[in-house]
Design a protein around this motif. Structure first.
Motif, short mmCIF file in Angstrom:
data_model
loop_
_atom_site.label_atom_id
_atom_site.label_comp_id
_atom_site.label_asym_id
_atom_site.label_seq_id
_atom_site.Cartn_x
_atom_site.Cartn_y
_atom_site.Cartn_z
N GLN A 28 0.82 -1.21 0.00
CA GLN A 28 0.00 0.00 0.00
C GLN A 28 0.86 1.26 0.00
N ALA A 31 2.36 1.73 -3.45
CA ALA A 31 1.30 2.11 -4.40
C ALA A 31 0.92 3.57 -4.22
N ASP A 32 0.75 3.98 -2.97
CA ASP A 32 0.39 5.38 -2.70
C ASP A 32 1.50 6.33 -3.12
N GLY A 35 1.37 6.92 -6.77
CA GLY A 35 0.12 7.43 -7.33
C GLY A 35 -0.69 6.37 -8.04
N ALA A 36 -0.54 5.12 -7.63
CA ALA A 36 -1.22 4.01 -8.30
C ALA A 36 -2.69 3.95 -7.94
N ASP A 37 -3.51 3.56 -8.91
CA ASP A 37 -4.90 3.27 -8.63
C ASP A 37 -5.01 1.79 -8.21
N ALA A 38 -6.23 1.28 -8.10
CA ALA A 38 -6.43 -0.10 -7.65
C ALA A 38 -5.80 -1.14 -8.58
N TYR A 39 -5.54 -0.75 -9.82
CA TYR A 39 -4.93 -1.67 -10.79
C TYR A 39 -3.41 -1.50 -10.88
N ARG A 42 -1.61 4.47 -13.52
CA ARG A 42 -1.85 5.91 -13.39
C ARG A 42 -1.77 6.55 -14.77
N LYS A 104 0.04 15.48 -15.31
CA LYS A 104 -1.32 14.95 -15.40
C LYS A 104 -2.16 15.60 -16.49
N TYR A 132 -2.32 5.75 -20.10
CA TYR A 132 -2.57 5.01 -18.87
C TYR A 132 -1.58 3.85 -18.80
N ALA A 135 2.04 2.41 -12.73
CA ALA A 135 2.55 3.43 -11.83
C ALA A 135 4.00 3.14 -11.43
#
Length: 152
Positions: A28, A31-32, A35-39, A42, A104, A132, A135
């Motif tokens: 976690q 990932a944070d 900047g990763a999303d659930a997959y 980014r 972004k 896309y 990340a």
């Protein structure tokens, strides 16, 4: 005896891959931080560099502009704004290279591209697309510095 030895060596590896899933390795914090999303993905900004419309016949000036282009790439990488840059082989569509920015928005990317002397002079023109991707992409950069024997 050989069969027993092979079992002792191979079972730990085969057993682990069959019982653990990638979800068991989720980090976690990492990932944070990326900047990763659930997959684990980014958005980035993907830039195609093409031959520009400007014609500069002074070879020394062109050399200076492309030297500045390379220096700008190094600065943007050091600032963690640019994570991929590289040229294409010669092609009929006059694609010269690509950039992948951590920005972004298209507007933020355009602002960074304005700092590139080869783009500013019109020797290169750009096409910008949202992209896309993983990340984890920026994580290759520290390894690259370990295998890079010389700079440009």
């Amino acid at each position: 005896m050989l069969r027993l030895l092979l079992l002792m060596v191979l079972v730990p590896f085969t057993g682990r891959s069959q019982t653990e899933s990638p979800a068991n390795h989720y980090n976690q914090y990492l990932a944070d931080s990326l900047g990763a999303d659930a997959y684990g993905m980014r958005m980035y900004q993907f830039v195609l560099l093409k031959t520009g419309d400007s014609t500069i016949t002074d070879k020394e000036k062109v050399t200076v502009l492309f030297k500045g282009h390379m220096e700008n790439i190094s600065k943007l990488v050091a600032d963690h704004k640019l994570i991929i840059a590289g040229p294409f082989a010669k092609n009929l569509l006059q694609y010269r290279g690509l950039f992948i920015f951590t920005t972004k928005t298209k507007e933020a990317t355009e602002a960074l591209l304005a700092s590139d002397p080869a783009v500013k002079s019109g020797l290169l023109k750009t096409e910008i697309y949202g992209w896309y991707g993983s990340a984890a992409l920026p994580m290759y950069l520290p390894f690259h510095t370990q295998i890079e024997k010389s700079k440009h």
